[in-house]
Motif scaffolding. Structure first.
Motif, PDB file in Angstrom:
ATOM      1  N   LEU A   1      32.687  54.364  15.277  1.00 50.74           N
ATOM      2  CA  LEU A   1      32.690  53.907  13.891  1.00 50.74           C
ATOM      3  C   LEU A   1      31.490  53.026  13.562  1.00 50.74           C
ATOM      4  CD1 LEU A   1      36.480  53.059  13.473  1.00 50.74           C
ATOM      5  CD2 LEU A   1      35.243  54.962  12.410  1.00 50.74           C
ATOM      6  N   TRP A   2      31.221  52.047  14.407  1.00 49.77           N
ATOM      7  CA  TRP A   2      30.217  51.031  14.059  1.00 49.77           C
ATOM      8  C   TRP A   2      29.207  50.731  15.172  1.00 49.77           C
ATOM      9  CZ3 TRP A   2      35.531  49.359  13.078  1.00 49.77           C
ATOM     10  CH2 TRP A   2      35.926  49.586  11.752  1.00 49.77           C
TER      11      TRP A   2
ATOM     12  N   PRO B   1      32.811  48.718  28.918  1.00 47.19           N
ATOM     13  CA  PRO B   1      31.446  49.257  29.067  1.00 47.19           C
ATOM     14  C   PRO B   1      31.392  50.646  29.693  1.00 47.19           C
ATOM     15  CG  PRO B   1      31.496  46.944  29.720  1.00 47.19           C
ATOM     16  CD  PRO B   1      32.925  47.368  29.511  1.00 47.19           C
ATOM     17  N   GLN B   2      32.446  51.059  30.411  1.00 45.15           N
ATOM     18  CA  GLN B   2      32.393  52.348  31.095  1.00 45.15           C
ATOM     19  C   GLN B   2      32.199  53.504  30.136  1.00 45.15           C
ATOM     20  OE1 GLN B   2      35.983  52.506  33.452  1.00 45.15           O
ATOM     21  NE2 GLN B   2      35.197  51.101  35.003  1.00 45.15           N
ATOM     22  N   THR B   3      32.882  53.474  28.984  1.00 47.73           N
ATOM     23  CA  THR B   3      32.728  54.584  28.040  1.00 47.73           C
ATOM     24  C   THR B   3      31.612  54.340  27.026  1.00 47.73           C
ATOM     25  OG1 THR B   3      34.455  53.617  26.645  1.00 47.73           O
ATOM     26  CG2 THR B   3      35.132  55.310  28.193  1.00 47.73           C
ATOM     27  N   MET B   4      31.033  53.152  27.027  1.00 54.00           N
ATOM     28  CA  MET B   4      29.934  52.855  26.095  1.00 54.00           C
ATOM     29  C   MET B   4      28.579  52.913  26.789  1.00 54.00           C
ATOM     30  SD  MET B   4      31.544  49.812  23.699  1.00 54.00           S
ATOM     31  CE  MET B   4      31.488  48.549  24.978  1.00 54.00           C
ATOM     32  N   LEU B   5      28.558  53.375  28.030  1.00 54.50           N
ATOM     33  CA  LEU B   5      27.312  53.375  28.802  1.00 54.50           C
ATOM     34  C   LEU B   5      26.164  54.089  28.093  1.00 54.50           C
ATOM     35  CD1 LEU B   5      28.474  53.931  32.507  1.00 54.50           C
ATOM     36  CD2 LEU B   5      27.647  51.821  31.446  1.00 54.50           C
ATOM     37  N   PRO B   6      26.382  55.321  27.569  1.00 55.74           N
ATOM     38  CA  PRO B   6      25.242  55.985  26.915  1.00 55.74           C
ATOM     39  C   PRO B   6      24.680  55.187  25.748  1.00 55.74           C
ATOM     40  CG  PRO B   6      26.996  57.562  27.380  1.00 55.74           C
ATOM     41  CD  PRO B   6      27.569  56.201  27.637  1.00 55.74           C
ATOM     42  N   GLY B   7      25.547  54.638  24.903  1.00 56.22           N
ATOM     43  CA  GLY B   7      25.076  53.876  23.749  1.00 56.22           C
ATOM     44  C   GLY B   7      24.364  52.594  24.126  1.00 56.22           C
TER      45      GLY B   7
ATOM     46  N   ALA C   1      32.297  60.744  21.159  1.00 53.35           N
ATOM     47  CA  ALA C   1      32.797  59.457  21.644  1.00 53.35           C
ATOM     48  C   ALA C   1      34.263  59.271  21.290  1.00 53.35           C
ATOM     49  CB  ALA C   1      31.963  58.310  21.058  1.00 53.35           C
ATOM     50  N   ASP C   2      34.663  59.727  20.082  1.00 50.85           N
ATOM     51  CA  ASP C   2      36.072  59.647  19.702  1.00 50.85           C
ATOM     52  C   ASP C   2      36.934  60.536  20.587  1.00 50.85           C
ATOM     53  OD1 ASP C   2      35.469  57.870  17.723  1.00 50.85           O
ATOM     54  OD2 ASP C   2      35.504  59.342  16.096  1.00 50.85           O
ATOM     55  N   GLY C   3      36.401  61.703  20.942  1.00 53.75           N
ATOM     56  CA  GLY C   3      37.134  62.605  21.828  1.00 53.75           C
ATOM     57  C   GLY C   3      37.345  62.002  23.206  1.00 53.75           C
ATOM     58  N   VAL C   4      36.308  61.322  23.706  1.00 52.16           N
ATOM     59  CA  VAL C   4      36.444  60.633  24.996  1.00 52.16           C
ATOM     60  C   VAL C   4      37.509  59.547  24.887  1.00 52.16           C
ATOM     61  CG1 VAL C   4      35.257  59.202  26.702  1.00 52.16           C
ATOM     62  CG2 VAL C   4      34.069  61.145  25.665  1.00 52.16           C
ATOM     63  N   GLY C   5      37.545  58.876  23.741  1.00 48.23           N
ATOM     64  CA  GLY C   5      38.563  57.855  23.530  1.00 48.23           C
ATOM     65  C   GLY C   5      39.964  58.429  23.554  1.00 48.23           C
ATOM     66  N   LEU C   6      40.161  59.581  22.911  1.00 44.64           N
ATOM     67  CA  LEU C   6      41.465  60.227  22.932  1.00 44.64           C
ATOM     68  C   LEU C   6      41.847  60.647  24.346  1.00 44.64           C
ATOM     69  CD1 LEU C   6      41.258  62.454  19.709  1.00 44.64           C
ATOM     70  CD2 LEU C   6      42.811  60.529  20.118  1.00 44.64           C
TER      71      LEU C   6
ATOM     72  N   SER D   1      35.611  53.348  22.709  1.00 50.05           N
ATOM     73  CA  SER D   1      35.035  54.594  22.193  1.00 50.05           C
ATOM     74  C   SER D   1      35.231  54.722  20.689  1.00 50.05           C
ATOM     75  CB  SER D   1      35.675  55.792  22.907  1.00 50.05           C
ATOM     76  OG  SER D   1      35.320  55.825  24.272  1.00 50.05           O
ATOM     77  N   PHE D   2      36.435  54.387  20.205  1.00 47.75           N
ATOM     78  CA  PHE D   2      36.691  54.481  18.767  1.00 47.75           C
ATOM     79  C   PHE D   2      35.809  53.515  17.982  1.00 47.75           C
ATOM     80  CE2 PHE D   2      41.160  55.919  20.015  1.00 47.75           C
ATOM     81  CZ  PHE D   2      40.821  57.259  19.892  1.00 47.75           C
ATOM     82  N   LEU D   3      35.719  52.282  18.463  1.00 46.28           N
ATOM     83  CA  LEU D   3      34.893  51.291  17.771  1.00 46.28           C
ATOM     84  C   LEU D   3      33.420  51.689  17.796  1.00 46.28           C
ATOM     85  CD1 LEU D   3      36.621  47.998  18.997  1.00 46.28           C
ATOM     86  CD2 LEU D   3      36.620  48.924  16.665  1.00 46.28           C
TER      87      LEU D   3
END
Length: 416
Positions: free
Chosen positions: A181-182, A51-57, A268-273, A176-178
């Motif tokens: 994508l979706w 959830p830490q990187t999905m907070l905005p979504g 979001a993908d960049g944050v994942g990388l 972040s990658f998921l």
């Protein structure tokens, strides 16, 4: 604690393996179960940090704003802590394999429901319940420790903790990658599937573990307070780990905001990388275990805390610099992430090894208490991140993180 192991049908019992094996065969015994334990804890722990990187979504989906977004990351960690205090002690009361499988099944069902929930009032209890079910991690760790000779325990715990740290560090990029994508719900679809497969694997491979029942459930819960009061090593290590985990979550809950700001402009993908960079910290986990077995626990602990402090210093400079060399600053932020993750890994690996040498008859409760306290620290760090960002941005976040590192360093100098 008298612990009886029974293998799955057709297998030699784990305790027979340990008693009859020479060093070479014992090493072979460790590779298969420990690899499975590392995979299991790595998969389960992703639910706590994704959830830490999905907070905005997530916040946008449920119309949460401002400082309250950090509560999304906090609630799962609170559930995990509650599970550690209330569910993990059951490992000293009931057969462990069945307990693990029940908890994993609960995690699988809960993650599936999160996929379709559309009300934040329902989401928060589900995240809490998912966190509580994932505390099965801390039932697996004592099983691994109990199957291992004392002189090899640091190495095995380090290997299992390596799986845990890989899960923690890969949770953010995977999520972040998921999400890219979706959408953020895709992570919980994946969690449902992986947890279901893991449950089936453990049902066939995990040995049974029967503890000697010396206390009832309420007695076990009351004994947590006594253990904390009478075991100074546990007390110092748990408080140190809580401080370090607060700093760790403070960094990772806030970093997505600065990376997606105008200065860096990552998707979001960049944050994942970026989060993948931190996964390198898990490589040193087995090394820490081996160093502890060699008598260097205190040196590793102090060095870990120094790295944590340095990580926040580098992060503060890179995140607030007015330089136009954004690529170089981004690399420095990546370096700070590695320093932080190595520091946290060292502190927790050495702390886990130290507590697993205490009171074998209470190993389940000791592990639950230790990890419960440091995840409470993590929950506090996640909750504080939104408020610190609102009050003072990245600078205040890094200052508080460094102060937490200094506090852990001072406390660690007293640890045994």
């Amino acid at each position: 604690m008298l612990v009886i192991f029974r293998g799955a049908p057709g297998q030699m019992s784990a305790i027979d393996d340990i008693l009859s094996a020479d060093d070479e065969s014992t090493a072979g015994l460790h590779r298969v179960p420990v690899a499975l334990f590392a995979l299991a804890v790595g998969v389960m722990v992703t639910n706590l940090f994704a959830p830490q990187t999905m907070l905005p979504g997530i916040a946008e989906s449920f119309q949460l704003k401002g400082s309250y977004t950090g509560l999304i990351a906090m609630v799962t960690l609170l559930g995990y802590s509650a599970g550690l205090f209330l569910l993990v002690p059951l490992a000293d009361l009931y057969e462990n394999r069945r307990l693990v499988l029940v908890m994993l099944s609960l995690a699988c069902v809960t993650a599936a429901i999160i996929v379709v929930v559309d009300n934040v009032v329902v989401l928060f209890p589900l995240l809490f319940l998912l966190g509580a079910a994932c505390s099965a991690i801390q039932i697996l760790v004592p099983i691994a420790a109990s199957m291992t000779a004392p002189e090899r325990r640091g190495r095995v715990i380090g290997d299992v903790m390596g799986g845990l740290m890989v899960g923690i560090l890969l949770a953010r990029p995977a999520a972040s990658f998921l999400e890219g994508l979706w959408g953020w719900r895709a992570f919980y679809v994946a969690s449902t599937g992986f947890t279901a497969v893991l449950t089936l694997l453990l049902a066939f491979k995990l040995p049974q573990r029967w503890p000697e029942k010396t206390l009832g459930y309420l007695g076990l819960i009351r004994s947590l307070f006594n253990l904390f009061a009478t075991q100074p090593v546990l007390r110092r290590r748990a408080i140190s780990a809580a401080i370090v985990m607060a700093a760790f979550n403070l960094f990772w809950t806030s970093i997505a905001t600065i990376l997606q700001s105008e200065a860096f402009g990552l998707s979001a993908d960049g944050v994942g990388l970026f989060a993948l960079v931190g996964a390198g910290g898990a490589v040193v986990t087995p090394l820490f275990g081996r160093m502890a077995d060699g008598g260097h626990s205190k040196a590793v602990t102090s060095s870990s805390h120094v790295l944590l402090i340095l990580g926040f210093a580098v992060a503060a400079w890179a995140g607030t610099s007015q330089s136009e060399l954004n690529t170089a600053l981004l690399c420095l932020l990546g370096l700070s992430a590695v320093l932080l993750d190595v520091g946290v890994t060292g502190d927790q690996t050495i702390g886990r090894r130290a507590i697993n040498h205490l009171k074998p008859e209470a190993r389940g409760r000791i592990n639950g208490l230790f990890v419960g306290l440091f995840f409470l620290g993590g929950a506090a760090g996640s909750a504080a991140s939104g408020f610190l960002w609102t009050w003072g941005g990245w600078s205040l976040t890094c200052i508080v993180g460094a102060l937490l590192g200094i506090s852990a360093l001072i406390l660690g100098l007293k640890a045994k």
